[in-house]
Scaffold this motif. Structure first.
Motif, PDB file in Angstrom:
ATOM      1  N   ARG A  80      46.180   8.814  55.590  1.00  0.00           N
ATOM      2  CA  ARG A  80      45.864   8.043  56.792  1.00  0.00           C
ATOM      3  C   ARG A  80      46.946   7.007  57.075  1.00  0.00           C
ATOM      4  N   VAL A  81      47.451   6.356  56.034  1.00  0.00           N
ATOM      5  CA  VAL A  81      48.496   5.342  56.192  1.00  0.00           C
ATOM      6  C   VAL A  81      49.788   5.985  56.688  1.00  0.00           C
ATOM      7  N   GLU A  82      50.122   7.149  56.129  1.00  0.00           N
ATOM      8  CA  GLU A  82      51.338   7.844  56.546  1.00  0.00           C
ATOM      9  C   GLU A  82      51.260   8.283  58.006  1.00  0.00           C
ATOM     10  N   LEU A  83      50.096   8.743  58.429  1.00  0.00           N
ATOM     11  CA  LEU A  83      49.925   9.116  59.835  1.00  0.00           C
ATOM     12  C   LEU A  83      50.045   7.900  60.742  1.00  0.00           C
ATOM     13  N   SER A  84      49.482   6.778  60.312  1.00  0.00           N
ATOM     14  CA  SER A  84      49.585   5.550  61.096  1.00  0.00           C
ATOM     15  C   SER A  84      51.039   5.131  61.283  1.00  0.00           C
ATOM     16  N   GLU A  85      51.826   5.205  60.214  1.00  0.00           N
ATOM     17  CA  GLU A  85      53.238   4.838  60.297  1.00  0.00           C
ATOM     18  C   GLU A  85      54.015   5.799  61.198  1.00  0.00           C
ATOM     19  N   MET A  86      53.691   7.086  61.110  1.00  0.00           N
ATOM     20  CA  MET A  86      54.357   8.071  61.948  1.00  0.00           C
ATOM     21  C   MET A  86      54.071   7.831  63.431  1.00  0.00           C
ATOM     22  N   LEU A  87      52.806   7.531  63.735  1.00  0.00           N
ATOM     23  CA  LEU A  87      52.436   7.283  65.128  1.00  0.00           C
ATOM     24  C   LEU A  87      53.087   6.005  65.654  1.00  0.00           C
ATOM     25  N   LYS A  88      53.122   4.967  64.832  1.00  0.00           N
ATOM     26  CA  LYS A  88      53.755   3.717  65.280  1.00  0.00           C
ATOM     27  C   LYS A  88      55.234   3.928  65.589  1.00  0.00           C
ATOM     28  N   GLU A  89      55.881   4.737  64.778  1.00  0.00           N
ATOM     29  CA  GLU A  89      57.303   5.020  65.016  1.00  0.00           C
ATOM     30  C   GLU A  89      57.504   5.772  66.329  1.00  0.00           C
TER      31      GLU A  89
ATOM     32  N   LEU B 294      50.830  17.208  66.835  1.00  0.00           N
ATOM     33  CA  LEU B 294      51.404  16.553  65.660  1.00  0.00           C
ATOM     34  C   LEU B 294      50.827  17.188  64.405  1.00  0.00           C
ATOM     35  N   ARG B 295      51.673  17.501  63.447  1.00  0.00           N
ATOM     36  CA  ARG B 295      51.219  18.072  62.170  1.00  0.00           C
ATOM     37  C   ARG B 295      50.744  16.928  61.269  1.00  0.00           C
ATOM     38  N   VAL B 296      49.462  16.948  60.898  1.00  0.00           N
ATOM     39  CA  VAL B 296      48.888  15.852  60.110  1.00  0.00           C
ATOM     40  C   VAL B 296      48.312  16.325  58.783  1.00  0.00           C
ATOM     41  N   ASP B 297      48.156  17.620  58.599  1.00  0.00           N
ATOM     42  CA  ASP B 297      47.573  18.156  57.375  1.00  0.00           C
ATOM     43  C   ASP B 297      48.443  17.820  56.165  1.00  0.00           C
ATOM     44  N   GLY B 298      47.828  17.239  55.124  1.00  0.00           N
ATOM     45  CA  GLY B 298      48.540  16.963  53.887  1.00  0.00           C
ATOM     46  C   GLY B 298      49.139  15.573  53.774  1.00  0.00           C
ATOM     47  N   ILE B 299      49.028  14.768  54.827  1.00  0.00           N
ATOM     48  CA  ILE B 299      49.527  13.394  54.750  1.00  0.00           C
ATOM     49  C   ILE B 299      48.339  12.430  54.725  1.00  0.00           C
TER      50      ILE B 299
ATOM     51  N   GLY C 132      36.636  11.800  68.219  1.00  0.00           N
ATOM     52  CA  GLY C 132      37.679  11.949  67.216  1.00  0.00           C
ATOM     53  C   GLY C 132      38.622  13.086  67.533  1.00  0.00           C
ATOM     54  N   TYR C 133      39.734  13.115  66.825  1.00  0.00           N
ATOM     55  CA  TYR C 133      40.706  14.191  66.920  1.00  0.00           C
ATOM     56  C   TYR C 133      40.422  15.172  65.793  1.00  0.00           C
ATOM     57  N   LEU C 134      40.081  16.397  66.147  1.00  0.00           N
ATOM     58  CA  LEU C 134      39.772  17.412  65.153  1.00  0.00           C
ATOM     59  C   LEU C 134      41.057  18.103  64.711  1.00  0.00           C
ATOM     60  N   VAL C 135      41.304  18.115  63.392  1.00  0.00           N
ATOM     61  CA  VAL C 135      42.481  18.786  62.852  1.00  0.00           C
ATOM     62  C   VAL C 135      42.235  20.293  62.910  1.00  0.00           C
ATOM     63  N   ASP C 136      43.106  21.017  63.644  1.00  0.00           N
ATOM     64  CA  ASP C 136      42.872  22.450  63.844  1.00  0.00           C
ATOM     65  C   ASP C 136      43.246  23.269  62.610  1.00  0.00           C
ATOM     66  N   LYS C 137      43.062  24.583  62.712  1.00  0.00           N
ATOM     67  CA  LYS C 137      43.263  25.486  61.577  1.00  0.00           C
ATOM     68  C   LYS C 137      44.726  25.528  61.117  1.00  0.00           C
ATOM     69  N   GLU C 138      45.625  25.090  61.964  1.00  0.00           N
ATOM     70  CA  GLU C 138      47.037  25.050  61.593  1.00  0.00           C
ATOM     71  C   GLU C 138      47.461  23.679  61.075  1.00  0.00           C
ATOM     72  N   GLY C 139      46.523  22.720  61.072  1.00  0.00           N
ATOM     73  CA  GLY C 139      46.827  21.385  60.556  1.00  0.00           C
ATOM     74  C   GLY C 139      47.361  20.415  61.596  1.00  0.00           C
ATOM     75  N   TYR C 140      47.120  20.702  62.895  1.00  0.00           N
ATOM     76  CA  TYR C 140      47.654  19.859  63.963  1.00  0.00           C
ATOM     77  C   TYR C 140      46.529  19.133  64.711  1.00  0.00           C
ATOM     78  N   ILE C 141      46.888  18.012  65.336  1.00  0.00           N
ATOM     79  CA  ILE C 141      46.044  17.369  66.344  1.00  0.00           C
ATOM     80  C   ILE C 141      46.846  17.310  67.645  1.00  0.00           C
TER      81      ILE C 141
ATOM     82  N   THR D  40      43.833   9.592  49.580  1.00  0.00           N
ATOM     83  CA  THR D  40      43.079  10.539  50.386  1.00  0.00           C
ATOM     84  C   THR D  40      43.994  11.112  51.448  1.00  0.00           C
ATOM     85  N   VAL D  41      44.121  12.431  51.473  1.00  0.00           N
ATOM     86  CA  VAL D  41      44.984  13.070  52.462  1.00  0.00           C
ATOM     87  C   VAL D  41      44.136  13.774  53.512  1.00  0.00           C
ATOM     88  N   ILE D  42      44.739  14.011  54.645  1.00  0.00           N
ATOM     89  CA  ILE D  42      44.063  14.645  55.773  1.00  0.00           C
ATOM     90  C   ILE D  42      44.065  16.159  55.570  1.00  0.00           C
ATOM     91  N   HIS D  43      42.912  16.779  55.851  1.00  0.00           N
ATOM     92  CA  HIS D  43      42.769  18.216  55.694  1.00  0.00           C
ATOM     93  C   HIS D  43      42.386  18.870  57.018  1.00  0.00           C
TER      94      HIS D  43
END
Length: 255
Positions: free
Chosen positions: A113-122, A106-111, A89-98, A45-48
């Motif tokens: 939930r796990v990938e976003l978690s890893e990116m944030l932890k880094e 941060l660009r989150v569209d197309g990744i 919650g954080y609403l993903v905007d029309k450009e795919g950012y939160i 499941t990817v973020i839209h």
């Protein structure tokens, strides 16, 4: 041919066609008992755009994590019917950012939930010791329309929902629904994808549409008989009763 034989022939014909129609009703007909099917498609499941995400940050020092857990979009909004607050919650905007505290856009569209978690932890490792990031979808829903018992939109509490899960939530298909041509519409930004699924075939599990994504729409078509007959199904028992009565009287007359 005598009337009695004629009646028996009609009865046999009705039974025959009733049995034949079951081929259009039973799910996964060609799946063997104790058989195993392994899909080559990896479910993810990817973020839209327009997704609402709950993101909670924690670490060894709770005080240090506070700046990364500021009130999010949605906090304080009332639901008129229940009087309860809608989930933050954080609403993903029309450009795919939160817009995340401290870290900025941060660009989150197309990744995932796990990938976003890893990116944030880094990124948070610069500020926090052993950061933990918990992410959930707040508005994951699927819509089921057409020949089902309870059409509508259904909120999904997990992010793994199959086509059968969705149909189960809608009360299953009506008896006159087309099971070999179920339409799934999937939207990803400006792009829309359509797929036709055959619920009677075991090959269904190989389809990338077997597991649904958030905001997927499932449409079940009525059978041709339903379209032509309209509400004839409501009166069918009475029609059959009248016909059987007529045949019985005719048999007595011609005996």
């Amino acid at each position: 041919m005598s009337v009695n034989k004629w009646i028996v022939s009609i009865a046999c014909g009705i039974v025959f066609f009733s049995c034949a129609s079951s081929k259009d009703i039973v799910y996964l007909q060609d799946v063997k008992e104790n058989g195993r099917l392994e899909s080559e498609f990896e479910y993810k499941t990817v973020i839209h755009i327009d997704d609402l995400l709950s993101i909670v940050v924690s670490c060894d020092d709770p005080e240090a994590a506070l700046p990364f857990n500021t009130p999010m979009i949605g906090l304080g909004r009332e639901v008129a019917s229940t009087g309860q607050q809608s989930p933050p919650g954080y609403l993903v905007d029309k450009e795919g950012y939160i817009d995340f505290p401290v870290l900025g856009k941060l660009r989150v569209d197309g990744i995932s939930r796990v990938e976003l978690s890893e990116m944030l932890k880094e990124k948070l490792a610069v500020y926090l010791k052993n950061p933990i990031v918990t992410i959930q979808f707040q508005n994951f829903k699927v819509t089921v329309l057409g020949e089902v018992r309870n059409p509508g939109s259904y909120k999904v509490t997990s992010e793994r929902v199959s086509i059968f899960d969705a149909l189960g939530m809608a009360g299953d298909l009506q008896i006159n629904a087309k099971r070999r041509n179920v339409l799934v519409m999937r939207e990803n930004g400006k792009e829309k994808t359509f797929a036709r699924l055959d619920l009677t075939s075991g090959n269904l599990v190989y389809s990338p549409f077997f597991y649904l994504q958030q905001n997927d729409v499932v449409y079940v078509e009525p059978s041709r008989g339903r379209i032509v007959g309209g509400n004839v199904g409501t009166f069918l028992p009475y029609v059959l009763s009248s016909v059987s009565t007529f045949v019985a009287v005719l048999a007595l007359i011609l005996r």
